[in-house]
Write a protein that holds these residues in place. Structure first.
Motif, PDB file in Angstrom:
ATOM      1  N   THR A  27      13.375  56.810   6.795  1.00 40.88           N
ATOM      2  CA  THR A  27      13.461  56.253   5.449  1.00 40.88           C
ATOM      3  C   THR A  27      14.846  56.399   4.813  1.00 40.88           C
ATOM      4  N   LEU A  28      15.828  56.835   5.600  1.00 40.19           N
ATOM      5  CA  LEU A  28      17.200  56.866   5.103  1.00 40.19           C
ATOM      6  C   LEU A  28      17.598  55.422   4.809  1.00 40.19           C
ATOM      7  N   PRO A  29      18.291  55.153   3.704  1.00 42.71           N
ATOM      8  CA  PRO A  29      18.585  53.749   3.345  1.00 42.71           C
ATOM      9  C   PRO A  29      19.565  53.035   4.278  1.00 42.71           C
ATOM     10  N   VAL A  30      20.073  53.723   5.280  1.00 46.37           N
ATOM     11  CA  VAL A  30      20.938  53.119   6.293  1.00 46.37           C
ATOM     12  C   VAL A  30      20.406  53.526   7.668  1.00 46.37           C
ATOM     13  N   PRO A  31      20.692  52.731   8.708  1.00 42.09           N
ATOM     14  CA  PRO A  31      20.190  53.069  10.041  1.00 42.09           C
ATOM     15  C   PRO A  31      20.733  54.409  10.551  1.00 42.09           C
ATOM     16  N   ALA A  32      19.819  55.237  11.053  1.00 42.22           N
ATOM     17  CA  ALA A  32      20.182  56.523  11.641  1.00 42.22           C
ATOM     18  C   ALA A  32      19.663  56.552  13.072  1.00 42.22           C
ATOM     19  N   VAL A  33      20.536  56.930  14.000  1.00 39.28           N
ATOM     20  CA  VAL A  33      20.162  56.978  15.411  1.00 39.28           C
ATOM     21  C   VAL A  33      20.294  58.420  15.883  1.00 39.28           C
ATOM     22  N   ARG A  34      19.263  58.909  16.508  1.00 35.29           N
ATOM     23  CA  ARG A  34      19.302  60.268  17.045  1.00 35.29           C
ATOM     24  C   ARG A  34      20.030  60.245  18.391  1.00 35.29           C
ATOM     25  N   VAL A  35      21.059  61.073  18.505  1.00 33.88           N
ATOM     26  CA  VAL A  35      21.825  61.198  19.737  1.00 33.88           C
ATOM     27  C   VAL A  35      21.817  62.681  20.103  1.00 33.88           C
ATOM     28  N   GLY A  36      21.041  63.019  21.104  1.00 29.34           N
ATOM     29  CA  GLY A  36      20.906  64.432  21.449  1.00 29.34           C
ATOM     30  C   GLY A  36      20.235  65.174  20.318  1.00 29.34           C
ATOM     31  N   ARG A  37      20.916  66.164  19.785  1.00 32.62           N
ATOM     32  CA  ARG A  37      20.356  66.958  18.691  1.00 32.62           C
ATOM     33  C   ARG A  37      20.899  66.554  17.323  1.00 32.62           C
ATOM     34  N   SER A  38      21.696  65.493  17.275  1.00 38.66           N
ATOM     35  CA  SER A  38      22.285  65.086  16.001  1.00 38.66           C
ATOM     36  C   SER A  38      21.935  63.637  15.667  1.00 38.66           C
ATOM     37  N   TYR A  39      22.230  63.255  14.446  1.00 39.13           N
ATOM     38  CA  TYR A  39      22.031  61.883  13.995  1.00 39.13           C
ATOM     39  C   TYR A  39      23.387  61.232  13.792  1.00 39.13           C
ATOM     40  N   ARG A  40      23.492  59.958  14.151  1.00 41.95           N
ATOM     41  CA  ARG A  40      24.684  59.173  13.911  1.00 41.95           C
ATOM     42  C   ARG A  40      24.309  58.050  12.960  1.00 41.95           C
ATOM     43  N   ILE A  41      25.186  57.768  12.016  1.00 38.90           N
ATOM     44  CA  ILE A  41      24.948  56.769  10.983  1.00 38.90           C
ATOM     45  C   ILE A  41      25.992  55.668  11.127  1.00 38.90           C
ATOM     46  N   ALA A  42      25.533  54.426  11.160  1.00 36.56           N
ATOM     47  CA  ALA A  42      26.447  53.284  11.234  1.00 36.56           C
ATOM     48  C   ALA A  42      27.225  53.192   9.922  1.00 36.56           C
ATOM     49  N   VAL A  43      28.541  53.066  10.028  1.00 39.01           N
ATOM     50  CA  VAL A  43      29.408  53.068   8.847  1.00 39.01           C
ATOM     51  C   VAL A  43      29.305  51.759   8.062  1.00 39.01           C
ATOM     52  N   ALA A  44      29.253  50.620   8.739  1.00 35.56           N
ATOM     53  CA  ALA A  44      29.248  49.328   8.042  1.00 35.56           C
ATOM     54  C   ALA A  44      28.087  49.208   7.043  1.00 35.56           C
ATOM     55  N   PRO A  45      26.837  49.521   7.428  1.00 32.17           N
ATOM     56  CA  PRO A  45      25.753  49.442   6.440  1.00 32.17           C
ATOM     57  C   PRO A  45      25.915  50.448   5.297  1.00 32.17           C
ATOM     58  N   LEU A  46      26.507  51.600   5.595  1.00 32.38           N
ATOM     59  CA  LEU A  46      26.740  52.607   4.554  1.00 32.38           C
ATOM     60  C   LEU A  46      27.747  52.090   3.528  1.00 32.38           C
ATOM     61  N   ILE A  47      28.821  51.485   4.011  1.00 33.47           N
ATOM     62  CA  ILE A  47      29.843  50.911   3.116  1.00 33.47           C
ATOM     63  C   ILE A  47      29.236  49.785   2.284  1.00 33.47           C
TER      64      ILE A  47
END
Length: 58
Positions: A27-47
């Motif tokens: 439910t984060l307002p931007v796409p979050a992808v789990r990579v291993g034990r961390s989450y990565r967030i796409a910068v373009a949708p965040l901007i």
């Protein structure tokens, strides 16, 4: 291009616990992808969400 969840959380003005809860629930307002034990967030949708990619009006 991606950033880490905590950088995105600071930009969104939310705390660590809330950020991880939203990412986990999808439910984060931007796409979050789990990579291993961390989450990565796409910068373009965040901007775009923050309105930082728009040209200032004259």
């Amino acid at each position: 291009m991606t950033t880490d969840l905590m950088t995105a959380a600071r930009m969104l003005g939310i705390g660590r616990t809330t950020a991880y809860k939203l990412a986990r629930n999808g439910t984060l307002p931007v796409p979050a992808v789990r990579v291993g034990r961390s989450y990565r967030i796409a910068v373009a949708p965040l901007i775009e969400l923050l309105g930082l990619g728009k040209e200032p009006r004259a």
